[in-house]
Design a protein around this motif. Structure first.
Motif, PDB file in Angstrom:
ATOM      1  N   SER A  96       0.831  -1.201   0.000  1.00  0.00           N
ATOM      2  CA  SER A  96       0.000   0.000   0.000  1.00  0.00           C
ATOM      3  C   SER A  96       0.866   1.251   0.000  1.00  0.00           C
ATOM      4  CB  SER A  96      -0.922   0.008   1.220  1.00  0.00           C
ATOM      5  OG  SER A  96      -1.818  -1.080   1.191  1.00  0.00           O
ATOM      6  N   GLU A  97       1.968   1.231   0.738  1.00  0.00           N
ATOM      7  CA  GLU A  97       2.860   2.387   0.756  1.00  0.00           C
ATOM      8  C   GLU A  97       3.465   2.626  -0.626  1.00  0.00           C
ATOM      9  OE1 GLU A  97       5.732   1.943   3.855  1.00  0.00           O
ATOM     10  OE2 GLU A  97       4.329   2.578   5.417  1.00  0.00           O
ATOM     11  N   GLU A  98       3.848   1.546  -1.302  1.00  0.00           N
ATOM     12  CA  GLU A  98       4.395   1.699  -2.647  1.00  0.00           C
ATOM     13  C   GLU A  98       3.343   2.266  -3.588  1.00  0.00           C
ATOM     14  OE1 GLU A  98       6.302  -1.760  -4.166  1.00  0.00           O
ATOM     15  OE2 GLU A  98       7.508  -2.074  -2.374  1.00  0.00           O
ATOM     16  N   LYS A  99       2.089   1.816  -3.408  1.00  0.00           N
ATOM     17  CA  LYS A  99       1.007   2.347  -4.238  1.00  0.00           C
ATOM     18  C   LYS A  99       0.772   3.816  -3.908  1.00  0.00           C
ATOM     19  CE  LYS A  99      -1.761   1.411  -7.566  1.00  0.00           C
ATOM     20  NZ  LYS A  99      -1.244   0.896  -8.854  1.00  0.00           N
ATOM     21  N   GLY A 100       0.921   4.192  -2.641  1.00  0.00           N
ATOM     22  CA  GLY A 100       0.791   5.590  -2.257  1.00  0.00           C
ATOM     23  C   GLY A 100       1.833   6.462  -2.926  1.00  0.00           C
ATOM     24  N   LYS A 101       3.075   5.968  -2.993  1.00  0.00           N
ATOM     25  CA  LYS A 101       4.132   6.717  -3.673  1.00  0.00           C
ATOM     26  C   LYS A 101       3.796   6.888  -5.152  1.00  0.00           C
ATOM     27  CE  LYS A 101       7.821   5.105  -0.584  1.00  0.00           C
ATOM     28  NZ  LYS A 101       9.017   4.234  -0.476  1.00  0.00           N
ATOM     29  N   GLU A 102       3.294   5.816  -5.774  1.00  0.00           N
ATOM     30  CA  GLU A 102       2.935   5.897  -7.188  1.00  0.00           C
ATOM     31  C   GLU A 102       1.830   6.920  -7.409  1.00  0.00           C
ATOM     32  OE1 GLU A 102       2.018   2.202  -9.031  1.00  0.00           O
ATOM     33  OE2 GLU A 102       3.983   1.326  -8.625  1.00  0.00           O
ATOM     34  N   PHE A 103       0.773   6.849  -6.597  1.00  0.00           N
ATOM     35  CA  PHE A 103      -0.316   7.802  -6.744  1.00  0.00           C
ATOM     36  C   PHE A 103       0.179   9.230  -6.539  1.00  0.00           C
ATOM     37  CE2 PHE A 103      -3.623   4.435  -6.191  1.00  0.00           C
ATOM     38  CZ  PHE A 103      -4.453   4.817  -7.237  1.00  0.00           C
ATOM     39  N   GLY A 104       1.019   9.454  -5.520  1.00  0.00           N
ATOM     40  CA  GLY A 104       1.549  10.792  -5.279  1.00  0.00           C
ATOM     41  C   GLY A 104       2.295  11.323  -6.484  1.00  0.00           C
ATOM     42  N   TYR A 105       3.127  10.482  -7.083  1.00  0.00           N
ATOM     43  CA  TYR A 105       3.905  10.883  -8.252  1.00  0.00           C
ATOM     44  C   TYR A 105       2.997  11.133  -9.451  1.00  0.00           C
ATOM     45  CZ  TYR A 105       7.128  10.615 -12.183  1.00  0.00           C
ATOM     46  OH  TYR A 105       7.820  10.878 -13.338  1.00  0.00           O
ATOM     47  N   GLN A 106       2.071  10.222  -9.700  1.00  0.00           N
ATOM     48  CA  GLN A 106       1.177  10.359 -10.849  1.00  0.00           C
ATOM     49  C   GLN A 106       0.325  11.621 -10.755  1.00  0.00           C
ATOM     50  OE1 GLN A 106      -0.736   6.596 -10.332  1.00  0.00           O
ATOM     51  NE2 GLN A 106       0.689   5.506 -11.650  1.00  0.00           N
ATOM     52  N   LEU A 107      -0.200  11.901  -9.578  1.00  0.00           N
ATOM     53  CA  LEU A 107      -1.001  13.109  -9.398  1.00  0.00           C
ATOM     54  C   LEU A 107      -0.140  14.351  -9.587  1.00  0.00           C
ATOM     55  CD1 LEU A 107      -3.077  11.980  -6.284  1.00  0.00           C
ATOM     56  CD2 LEU A 107      -3.962  12.324  -8.601  1.00  0.00           C
ATOM     57  N   ALA A 108       1.099  14.286  -9.101  1.00  0.00           N
ATOM     58  CA  ALA A 108       1.996  15.435  -9.205  1.00  0.00           C
ATOM     59  C   ALA A 108       2.307  15.771 -10.655  1.00  0.00           C
ATOM     60  CB  ALA A 108       3.286  15.155  -8.436  1.00  0.00           C
TER      61      ALA A 108
END
Length: 385
Positions: free
Chosen positions: A128-140
């Motif tokens: 889930s943390e790795e997915k959180g990093k991905e979402f943060g980057y994608q949104l950015a």
């Protein structure tokens, strides 16, 4: 008299999270200043003013409120009230706008670009943390402002990802700006400000969260956003409660589903059944807003490989002890080990490490904060000087 003094006075009387200062401002032609000038006779004549409210209005003077404002400005905090030019319009559209917001850094204009709150479990699974990093980057990279609560777990992961994508992050704190809570995330809070984001809070002096503090704070995380993304929400969890705030404030709700048979994600699946949008990538969130925000540019595909990327050159790596990196985690050491003196693209580093994009970008950001990696335009990275 600086009008912010009246708002500070009212917030002290009614408490953080109260809708009363906003209601008073809207109901009187002269707003909060007229209310103060009306004095006890006016206060006691209003049915909505309870006895304890009146007592609080008497007990905290305007001079004390002025001193509080002067102290905040002296230490470099921004002080916003609903009459301030930079106060977000998004917050004026919730039931209980904050009377005073204390800020550090630069608050992005959340009214002119998509602001997405990303929330989730503190005790998050590694996946889930790795997915959180991905979402943060994608949104950015898609042009969004990322809103978080500054906790460990998903909050920290999303913050790392968003900073990798060079987007401003807004962290809404349940404590004062000079509090060390949460101490484990102190370096992240500093980095948010250094990288063009902001820390904001309603609290002037509260050093640790009190009873009900998180519920009061959480309405601002959703209130600043146009959509709320939940990652790893159990059935009865604080994460699920964000969806209630979002519904009350007419914000969109998105859910990263996760495994359907995993209790850690059961709350999210329940929200999907109630109409929340299930998403796997940041682009699926941002596509809801591509017509709403004129400034939103093209969403950059996350997994696009660089065509014709040169092979990674072999070089002898210096010992970690010699580089100042002897205390790195296993993941940080692995990424540091493939960095070269010449900048490399994300695709090259993915291939060299075998890490997922989210894991790689989060680790690169951690290395940047340690001074062991440097980023370049085009999402390229090299070893720090």
């Amino acid at each position: 008299m600086d009008k912010r003094v009246y708002w500070i006075w009212l917030q002290h009387a009614f408490g953080e999270g109260s809708p009363m200062p906003w209601r008073i401002h809207r109901s009187l032609p002269g707003g909060v200043e007229e209310f103060f000038e009306g004095g006890p006779r006016m206060w006691n004549s209003l049915e909505v003013i309870r006895e304890r409210d009146a007592a609080a209005l008497y007990s905290f003077s305007l001079d004390e409120a002025k001193a509080q404002l002067e102290h905040a400005l002296k230490v470099g905090w921004e002080v916003l009230t609903p009459e301030s030019e930079n106060y977000p319009e998004a917050l004026k559209n919730i039931f209980d706008p904050p009377a005073v917001l204390y800020g550090k850094g630069r608050l992005p204009n959340v009214d002119r670009r998509p602001a997405i709150a990303v929330v989730g479990a503190r005790k998050a699974k590694k996946e889930s943390e790795e997915k959180g990093k991905e979402f943060g980057y994608q949104l950015a990279i898609g042009g969004a402002v990322v809103i978080t609560g500054g906790a460990v777990g998903i909050d920290a992961a999303v913050t790392l990802g968003a900073m990798s994508g060079e987007a401003p992050v807004v962290s809404v704190l349940p404590v004062a700006l000079n509090s060390s809570y949460v101490s484990r995330n102190a370096f992240l809070r500093e980095s948010i400000v250094d990288k063009g984001g902001a820390l904001v809070t309603e609290y002037f002096s509260q050093q640790t969260p009190g009873f009900g503090t998180f519920q009061v704070r959480n309405r601002l995380i959703t209130g600043l956003s146009c959509g709320v993304l939940l990652i790893q929400a159990a059935k009865k969890s604080g994460t699920v409660m964000y969806a209630s705030h979002a519904k009350d404030q007419n914000r969109d709700v998105f859910v990263y589903p996760g495994p359907k048979d995993d209790p850690a994600f059961a709350g999210g699946w329940g929200l999907i059944a109630d109409g929340a949008k299930a998403v796997e990538r940041g682009e699926e969130v941002l596509e809801e807003y591509d017509q709403r925000f004129e400034d939103l540019g093209r969403v950059i595909p996350l997994f696009e490989k660089e065509s014709g990327a040169p092979a990674i050159e072999e070089e002898v790596l210096p010992a970690l002890a010699d580089s100042g990196a002897s205390s790195l985690s296993e993941e940080q050491a692995a990424v540091f080990g493939v960095l070269r003196r010449e900048p490399q693209g994300v695709a090259q580093l993915e291939e060299a490490t075998g890490f997922s994009t989210g894991k790689l970008l989060g680790t690169l950001t951690e290395l940047e904060l340690l001074g062991l990696a440097e980023s370049y335009p085009g999402k390229r990275y090299r070893k720090g000087k």
